[in-house]
Design an enzyme around this catalytic site. Structure first.
Site, PDB file in Angstrom:
ATOM      1  N   ASP A   9       0.799  -1.229   0.000  1.00  0.00           N
ATOM      2  CA  ASP A   9       0.000   0.000   0.000  1.00  0.00           C
ATOM      3  C   ASP A   9       0.833   1.282   0.000  1.00  0.00           C
ATOM      4  O   ASP A   9       1.518   1.587   0.977  1.00  0.00           O
ATOM      5  CB  ASP A   9      -0.902   0.070   1.229  1.00  0.00           C
ATOM      6  CG  ASP A   9      -1.687  -1.197   1.486  1.00  0.00           C
ATOM      7  OD1 ASP A   9      -1.125  -2.286   1.317  1.00  0.00           O
ATOM      8  OD2 ASP A   9      -2.848  -1.087   1.894  1.00  0.00           O
ATOM      9  N   GLU A  38      -4.076   1.785  -2.786  1.00  0.00           N
ATOM     10  CA  GLU A  38      -5.243   1.979  -1.927  1.00  0.00           C
ATOM     11  C   GLU A  38      -5.216   3.266  -1.095  1.00  0.00           C
ATOM     12  O   GLU A  38      -6.256   3.877  -0.873  1.00  0.00           O
ATOM     13  CB  GLU A  38      -5.346   0.742  -1.021  1.00  0.00           C
ATOM     14  CG  GLU A  38      -6.159   0.874   0.225  1.00  0.00           C
ATOM     15  CD  GLU A  38      -7.650   0.967  -0.035  1.00  0.00           C
ATOM     16  OE1 GLU A  38      -8.069   0.902  -1.194  1.00  0.00           O
ATOM     17  OE2 GLU A  38      -8.395   1.121   0.932  1.00  0.00           O
ATOM     18  N   ASN A  39      -4.039   3.664  -0.656  1.00  0.00           N
ATOM     19  CA  ASN A  39      -3.930   4.842   0.223  1.00  0.00           C
ATOM     20  C   ASN A  39      -3.067   5.943  -0.379  1.00  0.00           C
ATOM     21  O   ASN A  39      -2.544   6.804   0.327  1.00  0.00           O
ATOM     22  CB  ASN A  39      -3.325   4.437   1.572  1.00  0.00           C
ATOM     23  CG  ASN A  39      -4.111   3.359   2.275  1.00  0.00           C
ATOM     24  OD1 ASN A  39      -3.622   2.244   2.454  1.00  0.00           O
ATOM     25  ND2 ASN A  39      -5.329   3.670   2.684  1.00  0.00           N
ATOM     26  N   ASN A  66     -10.398  -1.283   0.274  1.00  0.00           N
ATOM     27  CA  ASN A  66     -11.662  -0.808   0.822  1.00  0.00           C
ATOM     28  C   ASN A  66     -11.877   0.696   0.652  1.00  0.00           C
ATOM     29  O   ASN A  66     -12.994   1.187   0.840  1.00  0.00           O
ATOM     30  CB  ASN A  66     -11.784  -1.177   2.305  1.00  0.00           C
ATOM     31  CG  ASN A  66     -10.663  -0.589   3.144  1.00  0.00           C
ATOM     32  OD1 ASN A  66      -9.488  -0.790   2.848  1.00  0.00           O
ATOM     33  ND2 ASN A  66     -11.010   0.127   4.204  1.00  0.00           N
ATOM     34  N   HIS A  67     -10.832   1.444   0.274  1.00  0.00           N
ATOM     35  CA  HIS A  67     -10.999   2.879   0.006  1.00  0.00           C
ATOM     36  C   HIS A  67     -11.060   3.158  -1.497  1.00  0.00           C
ATOM     37  O   HIS A  67     -10.789   4.273  -1.942  1.00  0.00           O
ATOM     38  CB  HIS A  67      -9.849   3.681   0.623  1.00  0.00           C
ATOM     39  CG  HIS A  67      -9.833   3.654   2.123  1.00  0.00           C
ATOM     40  ND1 HIS A  67     -10.918   4.007   2.881  1.00  0.00           N
ATOM     41  CD2 HIS A  67      -8.844   3.318   3.000  1.00  0.00           C
ATOM     42  CE1 HIS A  67     -10.614   3.881   4.171  1.00  0.00           C
ATOM     43  NE2 HIS A  67      -9.373   3.463   4.258  1.00  0.00           N
ATOM     44  N   HIS A 155      -6.852  -7.850   0.133  1.00  0.00           N
ATOM     45  CA  HIS A 155      -6.882  -6.677   1.001  1.00  0.00           C
ATOM     46  C   HIS A 155      -7.811  -6.994   2.168  1.00  0.00           C
ATOM     47  O   HIS A 155      -9.039  -6.946   2.045  1.00  0.00           O
ATOM     48  CB  HIS A 155      -7.390  -5.469   0.204  1.00  0.00           C
ATOM     49  CG  HIS A 155      -7.035  -4.155   0.804  1.00  0.00           C
ATOM     50  ND1 HIS A 155      -5.770  -3.597   0.690  1.00  0.00           N
ATOM     51  CD2 HIS A 155      -7.764  -3.283   1.524  1.00  0.00           C
ATOM     52  CE1 HIS A 155      -5.752  -2.432   1.305  1.00  0.00           C
ATOM     53  NE2 HIS A 155      -6.951  -2.219   1.825  1.00  0.00           N
ATOM     54  N   HIS A 180      -3.335  -4.180   3.476  1.00  0.00           N
ATOM     55  CA  HIS A 180      -4.296  -3.463   4.316  1.00  0.00           C
ATOM     56  C   HIS A 180      -3.763  -3.099   5.695  1.00  0.00           C
ATOM     57  O   HIS A 180      -4.036  -2.005   6.178  1.00  0.00           O
ATOM     58  CB  HIS A 180      -5.617  -4.224   4.470  1.00  0.00           C
ATOM     59  CG  HIS A 180      -6.623  -3.512   5.325  1.00  0.00           C
ATOM     60  ND1 HIS A 180      -7.170  -2.293   4.972  1.00  0.00           N
ATOM     61  CD2 HIS A 180      -7.186  -3.840   6.527  1.00  0.00           C
ATOM     62  CE1 HIS A 180      -8.035  -1.906   5.901  1.00  0.00           C
ATOM     63  NE2 HIS A 180      -8.060  -2.830   6.862  1.00  0.00           N
ATOM     64  N   HIS A 182      -0.663  -2.616   6.680  1.00  0.00           N
ATOM     65  CA  HIS A 182       0.507  -1.732   6.554  1.00  0.00           C
ATOM     66  C   HIS A 182       1.722  -2.217   7.331  1.00  0.00           C
ATOM     67  O   HIS A 182       2.738  -1.511   7.387  1.00  0.00           O
ATOM     68  CB  HIS A 182       0.173  -0.295   6.994  1.00  0.00           C
ATOM     69  CG  HIS A 182      -0.825   0.386   6.123  1.00  0.00           C
ATOM     70  ND1 HIS A 182      -1.069   1.744   6.183  1.00  0.00           N
ATOM     71  CD2 HIS A 182      -1.639  -0.089   5.158  1.00  0.00           C
ATOM     72  CE1 HIS A 182      -2.002   2.063   5.305  1.00  0.00           C
ATOM     73  NE2 HIS A 182      -2.361   0.959   4.674  1.00  0.00           N
TER      74      HIS A 182
END
Length: 263
Positions: A9, A38-39, A66-67, A155, A180, A182
């Site tokens: 991520d 994702e982030n 999920n984001h 994830h 997810h 991290h």
């Protein structure tokens, strides 16, 4: 044989910056690079600037989580398949969900041949939002016979769910690597059927942080039990990844990779 690098991520501008500085130097060692974005946009989701930076750094595919829908940009990015090869989680229940949950690439190898690599993104369900069953979604997908070598980015929050899916898919996909949390895990292995597994690849973002955020926000939340605004931490960054050698839908090797900036 496919030499694949999977980068965990990317978190905010510090993660994007380090990716842009460090990944081009690694690029010649690999036939294909997958990056979880994702982030990448301020710690939540993906926007055009972040996606462009990830592709410019050398990524051949961007996975999400999920984001996925945090920024409206992502909807237009998914329509531009040539410039932004994005794969969002496969197991959203709505068949009308924008984008695709898997994507196949014909990859040129160092030996001059071409190998098909299919990248799949899945969301876990334990301690996560309500989505369709990832186990069943993969069973349905693997009924196809044109996928070649299959890589799965799972994830998910729960280590047990990640391990269970890897064992469920052992011998049917080349790799299941988690994202997810991290935090990179030290359980990198090849399962008996030939599937590479690591519970979590870790993240690419601020080193002096609490999973990417400036420590003050999370600390205050734990101290006061009230919501606090989280901000992306500054300072040096780290890059966490998994190096894989894959052949005929099996893993030949799997190795953790970590780089931490000085400063």
């Amino acid at each position: 044989m496919l030499r694949v690098l999977f980068v965990g991520d990317v978190y905010g501008q510090p993660g994007r910056k380090l990716l842009g500085q460090h990944l081009p130097g690694l690029r010649p060692e690999f036939d294909f690079i997958i990056v979880n974005g994702e982030n990448a946009a301020g710690g939540f989701g993906l926007h055009r600037e972040a996606a462009a930076a990830i592709v410019a750094a050398g990524a051949g595919c961007i996975t999400l989580g999920n984001h996925a829908w945090h920024h409206k940009d992502v909807f237009s990015l998914m329509l531009d398949e040539q410039q932004f090869p994005i794969v969002r989680p496969l197991n959203y229940a709505d068949p009308g969900t924008p984008g695709v949950g898997w994507r196949s690439f014909d990859v040129k190898t160092a030996s001059g041949g071409t190998e098909r690599l299919t990248v799949v993104n899945l969301l876990g369900r334990v301690f996560m939002e309500a989505v369709a069953n990832p186990f069943q979604a993969m069973d349905d997908l693997l009924a196809r016979d044109d996928l070649g070598t299959v890589f799965v980015d799972l994830h998910a929050e729960a280590t047990s769910e990640k391990a269970a899916l890897a064992w469920h898919l052992d011998g049917r996909v080349a790799a299941v690597i988690g994202t997810h949390t991290h935090v990179p895990t030290a359980d990198t292995r090849i399962l008996p059927g030939g599937t590479a597994f690591q519970t979590d690849a870790g993240f690419t973002g601020p080193h002096r942080s609490i999973i990417g955020a400036d420590p003050e926000g999370p600390i205050q939340k734990f101290l006061t039990e009230r919501p606090h605004r989280f901000s992306v931490a500054g300072g040096p960054a780290e890059l966490n990844a998994v190096r894989l050698e894959l052949e005929s839908n099996r893993a030949l090797s799997a190795e953790r990779y970590r780089y931490v900036e000085e400063g």
